[in-house]
Scaffold this active site. Sequence first.
Site, PDB file in Angstrom:
ATOM      1  CG  ASP A 214       0.815   2.106  -4.162  1.00 25.13           C
ATOM      2  OD1 ASP A 214      -0.425   1.936  -4.245  1.00 25.13           O
ATOM      3  OD2 ASP A 214       1.352   2.635  -3.171  1.00 25.13           O
TER       4      ASP A 214
ATOM      5  N   GLY B 242      -2.830   8.363  -1.231  1.00 24.64           N
ATOM      6  CA  GLY B 242      -3.351   8.385   0.125  1.00 24.64           C
ATOM      7  C   GLY B 242      -4.842   8.542   0.271  1.00 24.64           C
TER       8      GLY B 242
ATOM      9  N   GLY C 266      -5.496   0.546  -2.701  1.00 22.62           N
ATOM     10  CA  GLY C 266      -6.446   1.053  -3.689  1.00 22.62           C
ATOM     11  C   GLY C 266      -7.023  -0.113  -4.479  1.00 22.62           C
TER      12      GLY C 266
ATOM     13  CB  THR D  99      -5.435  -0.328  -9.536  1.00 24.24           C
ATOM     14  OG1 THR D  99      -6.285   0.782  -9.767  1.00 24.24           O
ATOM     15  CG2 THR D  99      -4.940  -0.878 -10.860  1.00 24.24           C
TER      16      THR D  99
ATOM     17  CE  LYS E 216      -7.228   6.493 -10.502  1.00 26.16           C
ATOM     18  NZ  LYS E 216      -6.509   5.570  -9.689  1.00 26.16           N
TER      19      LYS E 216
ATOM     20  CD  GLU F  35      -0.692   4.061  -0.519  1.00 20.82           C
ATOM     21  OE1 GLU F  35      -1.751   3.451  -0.704  1.00 20.82           O
ATOM     22  OE2 GLU F  35      -0.580   5.287  -0.693  1.00 20.82           O
TER      23      GLU F  35
HETATM   24  C1  A5P Z   1      -4.284   4.566  -1.608  1.00 25.11           C
HETATM   25  O1  A5P Z   1      -3.963   5.143  -0.402  1.00 25.11           O
HETATM   26  C2  A5P Z   1      -3.962   5.445  -2.766  1.00 25.11           C
HETATM   27  O2  A5P Z   1      -2.653   5.925  -2.711  1.00 25.11           O
HETATM   28  C3  A5P Z   1      -4.247   4.615  -3.990  1.00 25.11           C
HETATM   29  O3  A5P Z   1      -3.079   4.245  -4.630  1.00 25.11           O
HETATM   30  C4  A5P Z   1      -5.199   5.299  -4.871  1.00 25.11           C
HETATM   31  O4  A5P Z   1      -6.317   5.749  -4.121  1.00 25.11           O
HETATM   32  C5  A5P Z   1      -5.596   4.504  -6.091  1.00 25.11           C
HETATM   33  O5  A5P Z   1      -6.889   4.055  -6.010  1.00 25.11           O
HETATM   34  P1  A5P Z   1      -7.612   3.180  -7.112  1.00 25.11           P
HETATM   35  O6  A5P Z   1      -6.657   2.151  -7.610  1.00 25.11           O
HETATM   36  O7  A5P Z   1      -8.770   2.601  -6.360  1.00 25.11           O
HETATM   37  O8  A5P Z   1      -8.077   4.103  -8.186  1.00 25.11           O
END
Ligand code: A5P
Length: 237
Positions: A104, A118, A50, A52, A144, A126
């Site tokens: 994560d 995901g 992701g 972040t 979130k 993950e």
């Molecule tokens: C990735 O597969 C997801 O589990 C990410 O942790 C999630 O989409 C977080 O995304 P951002 O950090 O881009 O908001």
Amino acid sequence: VTVFAPTAPGEGPLGLQWGAAISNQAAKEAIAASVAERAADGQVIGAGSGSTSFLTVLALGRRAEAEGLQLTVVPTSIEIALAAEAVGLHVAAVVPGLVHWCFDGADEVDPDDRLIKGRGGALLRERVVFAAAEHRLLVADDSKSVERLGSGFPVPVEVDPSWVVRAHEALGAFEHVAEVTLRLAGGKDGPVVTEGGNVLLDATFTTITADDEAALLATPGVLGTGIFSGFDFERLR
Ligand code: A5P
């Protein structure tokens, strides 16, 4: 060997980029910087996926470069492995016996600390890295937080491609599932293909009960789900 002086997205031989506009970028940059401050020489660190997590990998690279830290990253996706490699971090090929800590992101966090993950399609690795780490940092800004898990995102479900028709039918029969769609690729014809060579079904739930994670995992052909419950973590937001 440091491939290039790591400073920001857009650099390096691959033109390291996230690929889309990063939402809440200022909040995510601040989280990334505070995570990078945690790193100590010699540590093995699980790196989620992701935007972040991507920004956090860049921040870790900057710290490692500036202070000569030896850091090994355990990546959860190809894009994060490439980012870590590009900023000069060591990249583990397999999950080692000791992962000191990991970071994560999440797509949703409910009041009971259940997660949906995901969106990026990396849910299998993950989960493995999240489970393996001795300490977990969840890098999920306030956007979130949800009252009802599943209110903004479907639940990604990773499926063996040879079983996708049956799995689609089985998920559609779940009591609280309103819709199941095969996730299609953006830069490729047909479905998204995951790091594991599988495909993704996105299941929209009206309610996610305590049994749904286990029920999904018990469905033939299902290899992983984006519902993560029962994990202890420290949230940075
Ligand atoms: C990735 O597969 C997801 O589990 C990410 O942790 C999630 O989409 C977080 O995304 P951002 O950090 O881009 O908001």
